[in-house]
Design a protein around this motif. Structure first.
Motif, PDB file in Angstrom:
ATOM      1  N   SER A 197       1.051  -1.253  -0.096  1.00 51.63           N
ATOM      2  CA  SER A 197       0.069  -0.028   0.023  1.00 51.63           C
ATOM      3  C   SER A 197       0.891   1.354   0.046  1.00 51.63           C
ATOM      4  CB  SER A 197      -0.780  -0.081   1.109  1.00 51.63           C
ATOM      5  OG  SER A 197      -1.449   1.299   1.445  1.00 51.63           O
ATOM      6  N   SER A 198       0.418   2.241  -0.961  1.00 50.17           N
ATOM      7  CA  SER A 198       1.090   3.295  -0.902  1.00 50.17           C
ATOM      8  C   SER A 198       0.751   4.363   0.185  1.00 50.17           C
ATOM      9  CB  SER A 198       0.985   4.201  -2.067  1.00 50.17           C
ATOM     10  OG  SER A 198      -0.555   4.801  -2.032  1.00 50.17           O
ATOM     11  N   VAL A 199      -0.029   4.113   0.996  1.00 47.29           N
ATOM     12  CA  VAL A 199      -0.357   4.659   2.253  1.00 47.29           C
ATOM     13  C   VAL A 199       0.501   4.458   3.164  1.00 47.29           C
ATOM     14  CG1 VAL A 199      -1.999   5.120   3.953  1.00 47.29           C
ATOM     15  CG2 VAL A 199      -3.039   4.850   1.584  1.00 47.29           C
ATOM     16  N   THR A 200       1.141   3.276   3.318  1.00 49.50           N
ATOM     17  CA  THR A 200       2.173   2.804   4.325  1.00 49.50           C
ATOM     18  C   THR A 200       3.189   3.892   4.349  1.00 49.50           C
ATOM     19  OG1 THR A 200       1.332   0.744   4.268  1.00 49.50           O
ATOM     20  CG2 THR A 200       3.461   0.867   5.178  1.00 49.50           C
ATOM     21  N   TYR A 201       3.829   4.021   2.984  1.00 45.49           N
ATOM     22  CA  TYR A 201       5.081   4.681   2.727  1.00 45.49           C
ATOM     23  C   TYR A 201       4.960   6.110   3.178  1.00 45.49           C
ATOM     24  CZ  TYR A 201       6.452   0.260   0.606  1.00 45.49           C
ATOM     25  OH  TYR A 201       6.538  -1.128   0.305  1.00 45.49           O
ATOM     26  N   GLN A 202       3.466   6.652   2.585  1.00 47.39           N
ATOM     27  CA  GLN A 202       3.406   7.937   3.063  1.00 47.39           C
ATOM     28  C   GLN A 202       3.298   8.375   4.484  1.00 47.39           C
ATOM     29  OE1 GLN A 202      -0.387   8.769   1.254  1.00 47.39           O
ATOM     30  NE2 GLN A 202       0.560   8.546  -1.046  1.00 47.39           N
ATOM     31  N   VAL A 203       2.702   7.253   5.230  1.00 42.43           N
ATOM     32  CA  VAL A 203       2.656   7.335   6.803  1.00 42.43           C
ATOM     33  C   VAL A 203       3.819   7.613   7.410  1.00 42.43           C
ATOM     34  CG1 VAL A 203       1.529   6.444   8.847  1.00 42.43           C
ATOM     35  CG2 VAL A 203       0.058   6.814   6.911  1.00 42.43           C
ATOM     36  N   PHE A 204       4.517   6.302   6.868  1.00 42.06           N
ATOM     37  CA  PHE A 204       6.064   6.250   7.690  1.00 42.06           C
ATOM     38  C   PHE A 204       6.805   7.514   7.360  1.00 42.06           C
ATOM     39  CE2 PHE A 204       5.088   1.827   8.553  1.00 42.06           C
ATOM     40  CZ  PHE A 204       5.758   1.609   9.651  1.00 42.06           C
ATOM     41  N   GLY A 205       6.905   8.152   6.056  1.00 39.61           N
ATOM     42  CA  GLY A 205       7.318   9.354   5.810  1.00 39.61           C
ATOM     43  C   GLY A 205       7.115  10.337   6.708  1.00 39.61           C
ATOM     44  N   ALA A 206       5.605  10.429   6.828  1.00 40.25           N
ATOM     45  CA  ALA A 206       5.259  11.559   7.681  1.00 40.25           C
ATOM     46  C   ALA A 206       5.703  11.493   9.161  1.00 40.25           C
ATOM     47  CB  ALA A 206       3.873  11.574   7.825  1.00 40.25           C
ATOM     48  N   THR A 207       5.732  10.190   9.542  1.00 41.62           N
ATOM     49  CA  THR A 207       6.355   9.835  10.848  1.00 41.62           C
ATOM     50  C   THR A 207       7.775  10.353  10.904  1.00 41.62           C
ATOM     51  OG1 THR A 207       4.802   7.947  11.129  1.00 41.62           O
ATOM     52  CG2 THR A 207       6.640   8.144  12.593  1.00 41.62           C
ATOM     53  N   LEU A 208       8.464   9.934  10.145  1.00 40.79           N
ATOM     54  CA  LEU A 208       9.939  10.289  10.199  1.00 40.79           C
ATOM     55  C   LEU A 208      10.244  11.730  10.046  1.00 40.79           C
ATOM     56  CD1 LEU A 208      11.599   7.345   7.923  1.00 40.79           C
ATOM     57  CD2 LEU A 208      11.788   7.638  10.318  1.00 40.79           C
ATOM     58  N   LYS A 209       9.334  12.484   9.157  1.00 41.50           N
ATOM     59  CA  LYS A 209       9.383  13.968   9.072  1.00 41.50           C
ATOM     60  C   LYS A 209       9.142  14.490  10.341  1.00 41.50           C
ATOM     61  CE  LYS A 209       5.885  16.018   7.707  1.00 41.50           C
ATOM     62  NZ  LYS A 209       4.748  16.652   7.188  1.00 41.50           N
ATOM     63  N   TYR A 210       8.044  14.099  11.111  1.00 41.61           N
ATOM     64  CA  TYR A 210       7.949  14.578  12.347  1.00 41.61           C
ATOM     65  C   TYR A 210       8.934  14.413  13.365  1.00 41.61           C
ATOM     66  CZ  TYR A 210       2.710  15.191  11.283  1.00 41.61           C
ATOM     67  OH  TYR A 210       1.714  15.729  10.742  1.00 41.61           O
ATOM     68  N   ALA A 211       9.476  13.230  13.365  1.00 40.61           N
ATOM     69  CA  ALA A 211      10.737  12.813  14.180  1.00 40.61           C
ATOM     70  C   ALA A 211      11.882  13.747  13.833  1.00 40.61           C
ATOM     71  CB  ALA A 211      10.903  11.373  14.108  1.00 40.61           C
ATOM     72  N   LEU A 212      12.241  13.872  12.707  1.00 41.36           N
ATOM     73  CA  LEU A 212      13.247  14.778  12.071  1.00 41.36           C
ATOM     74  C   LEU A 212      13.284  16.200  12.553  1.00 41.36           C
ATOM     75  CD1 LEU A 212      16.219  14.638  10.869  1.00 41.36           C
ATOM     76  CD2 LEU A 212      15.029  15.120   8.653  1.00 41.36           C
ATOM     77  N   ILE A 213      12.327  16.769  12.404  1.00 39.46           N
ATOM     78  CA  ILE A 213      11.969  18.094  12.576  1.00 39.46           C
ATOM     79  C   ILE A 213      11.839  18.492  14.205  1.00 39.46           C
ATOM     80  CG2 ILE A 213      10.331  20.010  12.312  1.00 39.46           C
ATOM     81  CD1 ILE A 213       9.684  18.899   9.661  1.00 39.46           C
ATOM     82  N   THR A 214      11.245  17.434  15.016  1.00 35.73           N
ATOM     83  CA  THR A 214      11.161  17.656  16.255  1.00 35.73           C
ATOM     84  C   THR A 214      12.581  17.348  16.964  1.00 35.73           C
ATOM     85  OG1 THR A 214       8.727  16.697  16.390  1.00 35.73           O
ATOM     86  CG2 THR A 214       9.974  16.627  18.359  1.00 35.73           C
ATOM     87  N   TRP A 215      13.127  16.440  16.626  1.00 34.52           N
ATOM     88  CA  TRP A 215      14.750  16.175  16.850  1.00 34.52           C
ATOM     89  C   TRP A 215      15.432  17.672  16.782  1.00 34.52           C
ATOM     90  CZ3 TRP A 215      19.017  16.309  13.794  1.00 34.52           C
ATOM     91  CH2 TRP A 215      20.063  16.094  14.535  1.00 34.52           C
TER      92      TRP A 215
END
Length: 284
Positions: free
Chosen positions: A59-77
């Protein structure tokens, strides 16, 4: 004699090993097992199949959601590191009195005396369309109409993450800085180093263990969080935690377990990469 010592050591470690087995290892093993089970609309059944993983990775949604999660983690870090390092540096090197250091450090912990949800939701009336931030900016003439992106947006999500988790970066960095021998700073100054050079070549390298510990805390907490994204984005954004939460709400436990296993593996890979930069056990 040596054998008796080994037996005694095993007996002393047995209670802790039992606790870890019951409350850490066993639940993870159960999640992995359930991730291979099957599910219908009304029930789940034991099986060994890869359908959940095939659907997840297909599912392409999986990669989008994991990408958003990593984005949140990187910016917050990045933001928590900047704020946390600055606060820890000020407390460790600009406050001379130990009593004042402890007092200011306790001030930093005051928000943690309340629930995470209360602290997060408290931003909603502040950032809302008719909230204090918009009303103040309009009264100052900075804007003509309310800013819609202040609330229920990625900005609001990241702001809440930074508010919730900055202390997890401050504490390990401050603890590491307090252990730096002050004579090293004096030696750097005596050798002609200015403040920036002392920071870059003395303080920063010696603070790496604290930075790595804080990074592990922040990244793992952000990647596993789902409540903050749900409330602060107005359900307009998603991360992996929300994906798992939605599957559980629909009683799709095998699918939720598979997503949790992939998330766990992702977090472990991120931690392994971070630990390549510094040997925390050796440095501490």
């Amino acid at each position: 004699m040596t054998t008796n010592r080994h037996i005694l050591g095993w007996l002393q470690a047995a209670p802790l090993a039992a606790v870890l087995l019951a409350f850490l290892i066993a639940p993870i093993v159960m999640i992995v097992v359930v991730s291979f089970w099957g599910a219908t609309e009304f029930s789940i059944y034991p099986a060994f199949q890869f359908d959940n993983y095939e659907f997840l990775f297909g599912s392409s949604v999986t990669y989008q959601v994991f990408g958003a999660t990593l984005k949140y983690a990187l910016i917050t870090w990045a933001l928590t590191l900047t704020i946390g390092f600055t606060v820890a540096y000020f407390l460790a090197f600009h406050i001379r009195s130990l009593t004042m250091q402890v007092a200011l450090f306790l001030v930093c912990t005051i928000p943690f005396w309340t629930s995470n949800i209360i602290r997060m939701i408290s931003w909603i009336p502040f950032l809302g369309r008719n909230g204090l931030a918009n009303q103040t900016l309009m009264s100052w003439g900075v804007i003509d109409e309310p800013l819609e992106w202040l609330l229920y947006s990625d900005f609001a999500v990241i702001l809440a993450f930074v508010h919730l988790y900055t202390l997890f970066m401050v504490v390990p960095i401050f603890n590491t800085m307090m252990r730096i021998d002050k004579s090293l700073l004096e030696a750097a100054r005596d050798n002609g180093a200015n403040g920036l050079q002392t920071l870059l070549y003395v303080i920063l390298p010696l603070t790496k263990p604290g930075i790595m510990i804080g990074t592990i805390f922040v990244v793992t907490l952000v990647m596993g969080d789902f409540v903050t994204v749900r409330f602060m984005s107005g359900s307009q954004s998603a991360n992996v935690g929300r994906l798992i939460s939605n599957d559980i709400a629909l009683l799709q436990y095998p699918s939720a377990a598979a997503t949790a296993v992939v998330l766990l593996c992702t977090v472990l890979i991120v931690i392994a990469i971070l630990l390549r930069f510094v040997n925390i056990r050796k440095e501490l």
